[in-house]
Motif scaffolding. Structure first.
Motif, PDB file in Angstrom:
ATOM      1  N   LYS A  60       0.812  -1.219   0.000  1.00  0.00           N
ATOM      2  CA  LYS A  60       0.000   0.000   0.000  1.00  0.00           C
ATOM      3  C   LYS A  60       0.847   1.271   0.000  1.00  0.00           C
ATOM      4  CE  LYS A  60      -3.744  -2.301   2.505  1.00  0.00           C
ATOM      5  NZ  LYS A  60      -4.604  -2.303   3.733  1.00  0.00           N
ATOM      6  N   TYR A 103     -18.439   8.656  -9.865  1.00  0.00           N
ATOM      7  CA  TYR A 103     -17.818   9.463  -8.818  1.00  0.00           C
ATOM      8  C   TYR A 103     -18.620  10.748  -8.620  1.00  0.00           C
ATOM      9  CZ  TYR A 103     -13.748   6.448  -8.652  1.00  0.00           C
ATOM     10  OH  TYR A 103     -12.921   5.366  -8.490  1.00  0.00           O
ATOM     11  N   ARG A 152     -17.477  16.842  -5.740  1.00  0.00           N
ATOM     12  CA  ARG A 152     -17.131  17.329  -4.402  1.00  0.00           C
ATOM     13  C   ARG A 152     -16.244  18.565  -4.536  1.00  0.00           C
ATOM     14  NH1 ARG A 152     -12.147  14.436  -2.616  1.00  0.00           N
ATOM     15  NH2 ARG A 152     -11.393  13.268  -4.425  1.00  0.00           N
ATOM     16  N   GLU A 180     -11.382  -4.171  -0.033  1.00  0.00           N
ATOM     17  CA  GLU A 180     -10.414  -3.099  -0.240  1.00  0.00           C
ATOM     18  C   GLU A 180     -10.823  -2.192  -1.394  1.00  0.00           C
ATOM     19  OE1 GLU A 180      -5.619  -2.544  -1.199  1.00  0.00           O
ATOM     20  OE2 GLU A 180      -6.498  -4.545  -0.909  1.00  0.00           O
ATOM     21  N   ASP A 236     -13.723  -0.004  -0.235  1.00  0.00           N
ATOM     22  CA  ASP A 236     -13.261   1.059   0.662  1.00  0.00           C
ATOM     23  C   ASP A 236     -12.562   2.178  -0.114  1.00  0.00           C
ATOM     24  OD1 ASP A 236     -14.277  -0.275   2.817  1.00  0.00           O
ATOM     25  OD2 ASP A 236     -12.363  -1.199   3.393  1.00  0.00           O
ATOM     26  N   ASN A 237     -11.735   1.802  -1.099  1.00  0.00           N
ATOM     27  CA  ASN A 237     -11.070   2.827  -1.912  1.00  0.00           C
ATOM     28  C   ASN A 237     -12.073   3.650  -2.708  1.00  0.00           C
ATOM     29  OD1 ASN A 237      -8.525   2.046  -1.032  1.00  0.00           O
ATOM     30  ND2 ASN A 237      -8.231   0.594  -2.707  1.00  0.00           N
ATOM     31  N   ARG A 249     -15.202   4.273  -1.871  1.00  0.00           N
ATOM     32  CA  ARG A 249     -15.922   5.160  -0.953  1.00  0.00           C
ATOM     33  C   ARG A 249     -15.039   6.316  -0.506  1.00  0.00           C
ATOM     34  NH1 ARG A 249     -18.313   2.563   4.464  1.00  0.00           N
ATOM     35  NH2 ARG A 249     -16.087   2.108   4.707  1.00  0.00           N
ATOM     36  N   ARG A 250     -13.728   6.060  -0.341  1.00  0.00           N
ATOM     37  CA  ARG A 250     -12.815   7.105   0.098  1.00  0.00           C
ATOM     38  C   ARG A 250     -12.751   8.252  -0.917  1.00  0.00           C
ATOM     39  NH1 ARG A 250      -8.552   4.177   0.486  1.00  0.00           N
ATOM     40  NH2 ARG A 250      -9.133   3.401   2.545  1.00  0.00           N
ATOM     41  N   PHE A 251     -12.852   7.917  -2.191  1.00  0.00           N
ATOM     42  CA  PHE A 251     -12.760   8.944  -3.232  1.00  0.00           C
ATOM     43  C   PHE A 251     -14.119   9.330  -3.810  1.00  0.00           C
ATOM     44  CE2 PHE A 251      -8.577   6.900  -3.275  1.00  0.00           C
ATOM     45  CZ  PHE A 251      -7.764   8.003  -3.170  1.00  0.00           C
ATOM     46  N   GLY A 252     -15.183   8.965  -3.114  1.00  0.00           N
ATOM     47  CA  GLY A 252     -16.515   9.382  -3.527  1.00  0.00           C
ATOM     48  C   GLY A 252     -17.099   8.584  -4.672  1.00  0.00           C
ATOM     49  N   GLY A 285     -19.672   0.933   0.538  1.00  0.00           N
ATOM     50  CA  GLY A 285     -19.257   0.169   1.700  1.00  0.00           C
ATOM     51  C   GLY A 285     -19.482  -1.317   1.544  1.00  0.00           C
TER      52      GLY A 285
END
Length: 446
Positions: free
Chosen positions: A115, A254, A257, A348, A351-352, A354-357, A366
């Motif tokens: 990572k 995406y 934001r 994984e 999660d990635n 969701r982290r970047f919208g 999720g």
């Protein structure tokens, strides 16, 4: 499920590449390294008795276990059975890479390095090299021990080494280990300064090197079988290209934001999930495991047949036995699911995203996204595993039905070989074409 756009023909791509000076240099450099690699596979290692090795190899290729020796020769480029400088080939590095991928799942330190980006990848690559050298020492010592005791060719009375003293053995082990390290270096040179993935191209070279000889051998044995094989091989190549290009594109959206005074996001993309997500690795795993019974027979037999070696030879060595075929298929399917599970983690990826919208339209971010990706991946892996299994047993099915075991042993369009040839060929042509597009791209400013 969709397929990637059809690339230009191979000949046109290479013709355009040779008209581009810097790309032409890369291709010529790659060909020069491949030629050096082939030279090392023919160059005998110090301590090997060249004449006796050739006699034993000729005798083994016409014996009861001819299929096993031809398979080993096919995937080692002929170097292992001839005790050449590059006898170990690229397999120690391939094995080390697979082991490191497996360890990254269970060792938190390696998972953290994955990572960390390029710096972490460089560290993992360094560890892989160390492990490859260690495996090369082990493989070289095993090969030399088999050569000393006659385990490589059990029915051949000729000594394979020029001497049995410690100096000869140590020299041979050091030479084979150095050869494996040199092969690893040559592969990395191709990747850095040539065209394509160096390790894949060296494996491709080992397989393709014996392809014409096998075709010529089948033609001399039976013209009808040769024509049948070429027709079947043509359909297999087309089918492999079709499946290897097939992918399931999971759409990803995406959200927009605000970061400071700038607006980011709002784009659409997709996650490409291939039908054969595992590639050639399950076949390599299975083939390596099924070589172990043959080696066990050589160690346990000692020239005197016994019930254990007889059972192993009948059920796990004979390639046309139903138990062998069932074991082969079961291991391929199991390894396919296992390898896909450790190389693609839906949690994984979710999660990635969701982290970047990012989100999959109609699926909540999720855990629901992870479950959806796992569901899609399992539905793709099942036909992918079946495809690998069927492709691997085609030589057995095709020519055992024809009642020609010798032709079945020489069949060159079998599982691993055709996957390597088609897969590496497609990947190399794509890389050349992408570099051509970068050099001939015309934008708004000229």
């Amino acid at each position: 499920m969709t397929h990637q756009p059809r690339a230009a023909t191979v000949l046109s791509v290479f013709a355009r590449a040779f008209r581009t000076p810097d790309l032409r240099k890369k291709i010529l450099f790659t060909l020069a390294v491949i030629a050096l690699f082939r030279l090392g596979q023919f160059l005998p290692a110090p301590g090997a008795h060249v004449v006796n090795v050739q006699r034993c190899l000729t005798q083994a290729q016409t014996g009861d276990n001819a299929g096993f020796y031809q398979t080993v020769q096919f995937f080692s480029g002929g170097g292992m059975l001839k005790l050449s400088v590059f006898a170990l080939g690229i397999m120690p590095y391939i094995t080390a890479s697979i082991v490191m991928q497996l360890l990254a799942v269970v060792i938190p330190r390696l998972e953290a390095l994955k990572k960390e980006g390029s710096s972490g990848t460089a560290k993992i690559t360094q560890y892989t090299r160390y492990l490859a050298v260690g495996l090369a020492v082990l493989n070289a010592a095993t090969l030399v021990a088999l050569a000393r005791t006659g385990g490589i060719f059990p029915n051949c009375p000729h000594p394979l080494l020029t001497g049995q003293d410690l100096m000869t053995v140590v020299t041979l082990v050091v030479t084979l280990t150095a050869g494996a390290a040199a092969v690893m270096w040559l592969g990395e040179l191709i990747t850095e300064r040539g065209v394509g993935n160096g390790m894949s191209l060296l494996i491709f070279t080992q397989v393709v090197a014996f392809f014409p000889a096998y075709l010529l051998g089948i033609l001399r044995q039976d013209v009808v079988a040769f024509v049948t094989m070429m027709v079947v091989g043509g359909f297999l190549v087309a089918a492999v290209v079709f499946v290897e290009q097939a992918q399931r594109r999971v759409p990803v959206q995406y959200a927009k934001r605000m970061v400071g005074r700038r607006m980011y996001g709002g784009s659409s993309t997709y996650i490409p999930l291939k039908v054969n997500q595992a590639g050639i690795i399950p076949v390599i795993f299975t083939s390596s495991l099924l070589y172990l019974p043959q080696l066990a027979v050589g160690f346990l037999d000692g020239g005197q047949p016994n019930p254990v070696t007889g059972w192993i030879s009948a059920y796990l060595v004979s390639g046309d036995h139903p138990v062998y075929v069932f074991t082969y298929l079961t291991l391929i399917v199991a390894f396919t699911f296992f390898y896909v599970s450790i190389t693609f983690d839906p949690v994984e990826v979710a999660d990635n995203m969701r982290r970047f919208g990012g989100f999959v339209p109609g699926i909540r971010p999720g855990r629901p996204t992870a479950e959806y990706l796992g569901y899609v991946l399992n539905r793709l892996t099942a036909p992918g595993a079946a495809y690998l299994g069927v492709l691997s047993v085609i030589p057995i099915i095709a020519f055992v039905l024809l009642g020609d075991p010798q032709t079945q042993q020489n069949f060159p369009f079998g599982g691993a070989s055709i996957l390597i040839m088609v897969g590496v060929g497609l990947d190399t042509v794509k890389q050349i074409e992408s570099q051509l597009q970068q050099r001939h791209y015309e934008g708004f400013l000229r």
